[in-house]
Structure formats: structure tokens, C-alpha cells
Design a protein around this motif. Structure first.
Motif, short mmCIF file in Angstrom:
data_model
loop_
_atom_site.label_atom_id
_atom_site.label_comp_id
_atom_site.label_asym_id
_atom_site.label_seq_id
_atom_site.Cartn_x
_atom_site.Cartn_y
_atom_site.Cartn_z
N MET A 1 1.04 -1.16 0.00
CA MET A 1 0.05 -0.09 0.03
C MET A 1 0.86 1.28 0.00
O MET A 1 1.99 1.31 0.70
N GLY A 2 0.51 2.32 -0.68
CA GLY A 2 1.09 3.51 -0.84
C GLY A 2 1.28 4.32 0.35
O GLY A 2 0.45 4.01 1.48
N GLN A 3 1.71 5.41 0.42
CA GLN A 3 1.69 6.35 1.71
C GLN A 3 0.27 6.97 1.61
O GLN A 3 -0.64 6.90 0.63
N SER A 4 -0.14 7.40 2.76
CA SER A 4 -1.46 8.11 3.12
C SER A 4 -1.45 9.22 2.18
O SER A 4 -0.51 9.93 1.92
N TRP A 5 -2.57 9.79 2.16
CA TRP A 5 -2.89 11.04 1.27
C TRP A 5 -2.22 12.12 1.97
O TRP A 5 -1.53 13.08 1.36
N GLU A 6 -2.40 12.13 3.41
CA GLU A 6 -1.69 13.33 3.96
C GLU A 6 -0.32 13.37 3.87
O GLU A 6 0.35 14.65 3.72
N LYS A 7 0.55 12.21 3.62
CA LYS A 7 1.89 12.09 3.71
C LYS A 7 2.47 12.48 2.31
O LYS A 7 3.26 13.31 2.08
N GLU A 8 1.53 12.13 1.16
CA GLU A 8 1.69 12.80 -0.13
C GLU A 8 1.65 13.99 -0.35
O GLU A 8 2.11 14.76 -0.98
N LEU A 9 0.56 14.27 0.41
CA LEU A 9 0.19 16.18 0.39
C LEU A 9 1.20 16.86 0.86
O LEU A 9 1.73 17.82 0.47
N GLY A 10 1.98 16.33 2.05
CA GLY A 10 2.97 16.78 2.67
C GLY A 10 4.16 16.93 1.97
O GLY A 10 4.98 18.08 1.81
N CYS A 11 4.38 15.92 1.18
CA CYS A 11 5.43 15.92 0.16
C CYS A 11 5.37 16.88 -0.81
O CYS A 11 6.16 17.75 -1.23
N ALA A 12 4.20 17.17 -1.27
CA ALA A 12 3.99 17.99 -2.31
C ALA A 12 4.00 19.42 -1.77
O ALA A 12 4.70 20.39 -2.49
N VAL B 1 4.56 24.27 9.71
CA VAL B 1 5.06 23.69 8.42
C VAL B 1 5.65 22.30 8.74
O VAL B 1 5.50 21.41 7.81
N VAL B 2 6.65 21.92 9.83
CA VAL B 2 7.19 20.77 9.80
C VAL B 2 6.17 19.64 9.73
O VAL B 2 6.14 18.60 9.11
N ARG B 3 5.17 19.73 10.65
CA ARG B 3 4.03 19.05 10.54
C ARG B 3 3.18 18.34 9.52
O ARG B 3 2.86 17.46 9.35
N ILE B 4 3.05 19.63 8.66
CA ILE B 4 2.13 19.62 7.67
C ILE B 4 2.94 18.79 6.64
O ILE B 4 2.42 18.01 5.75
N GLU B 5 4.14 19.28 6.44
CA GLU B 5 5.23 18.36 5.33
C GLU B 5 5.57 17.01 5.98
O GLU B 5 5.75 16.10 5.04
N ALA B 6 5.31 16.66 7.05
CA ALA B 6 5.65 15.28 7.42
C ALA B 6 3.97 14.51 7.36
O ALA B 6 3.91 13.17 7.68
N ALA C 1 -6.69 19.51 -6.94
CA ALA C 1 -7.61 18.58 -7.67
C ALA C 1 -6.88 17.43 -7.42
O ALA C 1 -7.68 16.34 -7.10
N HIS C 2 -5.69 17.05 -7.56
CA HIS C 2 -5.05 15.70 -7.45
C HIS C 2 -5.14 15.31 -5.94
O HIS C 2 -5.56 14.06 -5.92
N PHE C 3 -5.11 15.85 -5.02
CA PHE C 3 -5.14 15.47 -3.71
C PHE C 3 -6.47 15.38 -3.32
O PHE C 3 -6.94 14.32 -2.51
N PHE C 4 -7.34 15.88 -3.73
CA PHE C 4 -9.04 15.99 -3.39
C PHE C 4 -9.30 14.60 -4.04
O PHE C 4 -9.94 13.83 -3.16
N ALA C 5 -8.98 14.28 -5.29
CA ALA C 5 -9.15 12.97 -5.93
C ALA C 5 -8.51 11.65 -5.05
O ALA C 5 -9.17 10.41 -4.79
N ASP D 1 -10.99 7.51 0.87
CA ASP D 1 -12.42 7.53 1.71
C ASP D 1 -13.21 6.19 1.16
O ASP D 1 -14.05 5.64 2.05
N ARG D 2 -13.50 6.09 -0.16
CA ARG D 2 -14.05 5.01 -0.60
C ARG D 2 -13.62 3.67 -0.57
O ARG D 2 -14.47 2.80 0.04
N ARG D 3 -12.41 3.47 -0.21
CA ARG D 3 -11.93 2.14 0.32
C ARG D 3 -12.12 1.92 1.91
O ARG D 3 -12.34 0.87 2.16
N VAL D 4 -12.15 2.95 2.54
CA VAL D 4 -12.48 2.63 3.86
C VAL D 4 -13.97 2.31 4.05
O VAL D 4 -14.40 1.57 5.07
N ASP D 5 -14.82 3.13 3.41
CA ASP D 5 -16.29 2.89 3.38
C ASP D 5 -16.54 1.28 3.16
O ASP D 5 -16.96 0.40 3.41
#
Length: 86
Positions: free
Chosen positions: A1-12, A38-43, A72-76, A82-86
Motif C-alpha cells: 500500500m502507498g503512502q497516506s494522502w496526508e503524507k503525499e500532500l505533505g511531500c507536495a 510547517v514541519v508537521r504539515i510536510e510530515a 485537484a490531485h489530492f482531493f481525488a 475514503d471510498r476504500r475505507v467505506d
């Protein structure tokens, strides 16, 4: 499984900050926040509110078209997660 979207967004968000040639401390100062914010968002450890997202992009002087693509990318990605969790 890939990174969580929060981690991906932090990297972006880190790439955006670095693309603007800003240190974490410089960006935090522009945002009127502590560097730890800033540190916590990026992480991917802090939920990024839309308002924070917009302020970050403005402080980084990101082009509006680029900002729209990032959002748009991170919203998608989040919707898919969220669909996988439901």
C-alpha cells in the motif's frame, strides 16, 4: 500500500516550499505560524485545512493553475482513500 494522502500532500507542500526557495522558518514567518506547523504539515502529521493550503500557496507565490492541479490531485486521492475505507 502507498503512502497516506496526508503524507503525499505533505511531500507536495514541501516541493512547493522548496520550489519557492524558502526554508521552513521563512515560510512559517510568512504564514505567521511556528516552524513546527510547517514541519508537521510536510510530515503529513497535521491535517491541512483549505485555508492553510491557500495561504501556503500564496506565501510560496505559486501560480494559480499549478495550485489548482495540486488541489485537484489530492482531493481525488482523498476521495479514493475514503471510498476504500467505506
Amino acid at each position: 500500500m502507498g503512502q497516506s494522502w496526508e503524507k503525499e500532500l505533505g511531500c507536495a507542500m514541501r516541493r512547493i516550499r522548496k520550489g519557492a526557495s524558502l526554508t521552513q522558518a521563512q515560510l512559517a514567518q510568512k504564514l505567521g505560524r511556528a516552524r513546527s506547523h510547517v514541519v508537521r504539515i510536510e510530515a503529513g502529521e497535521k491535517y491541512l485545512l483549505f485555508e492553510d493550503f491557500c495561504e501556503w500557496l500564496l506565501a510560496s507565490e505559486v501560480d494559480v493553475r499549478e495550485a489548482k492541479c495540486v488541489f485537484a490531485h489530492f482531493f481525488a486521492v482523498k476521495e479514493e482513500e475514503d471510498r476504500r475505507v467505506d
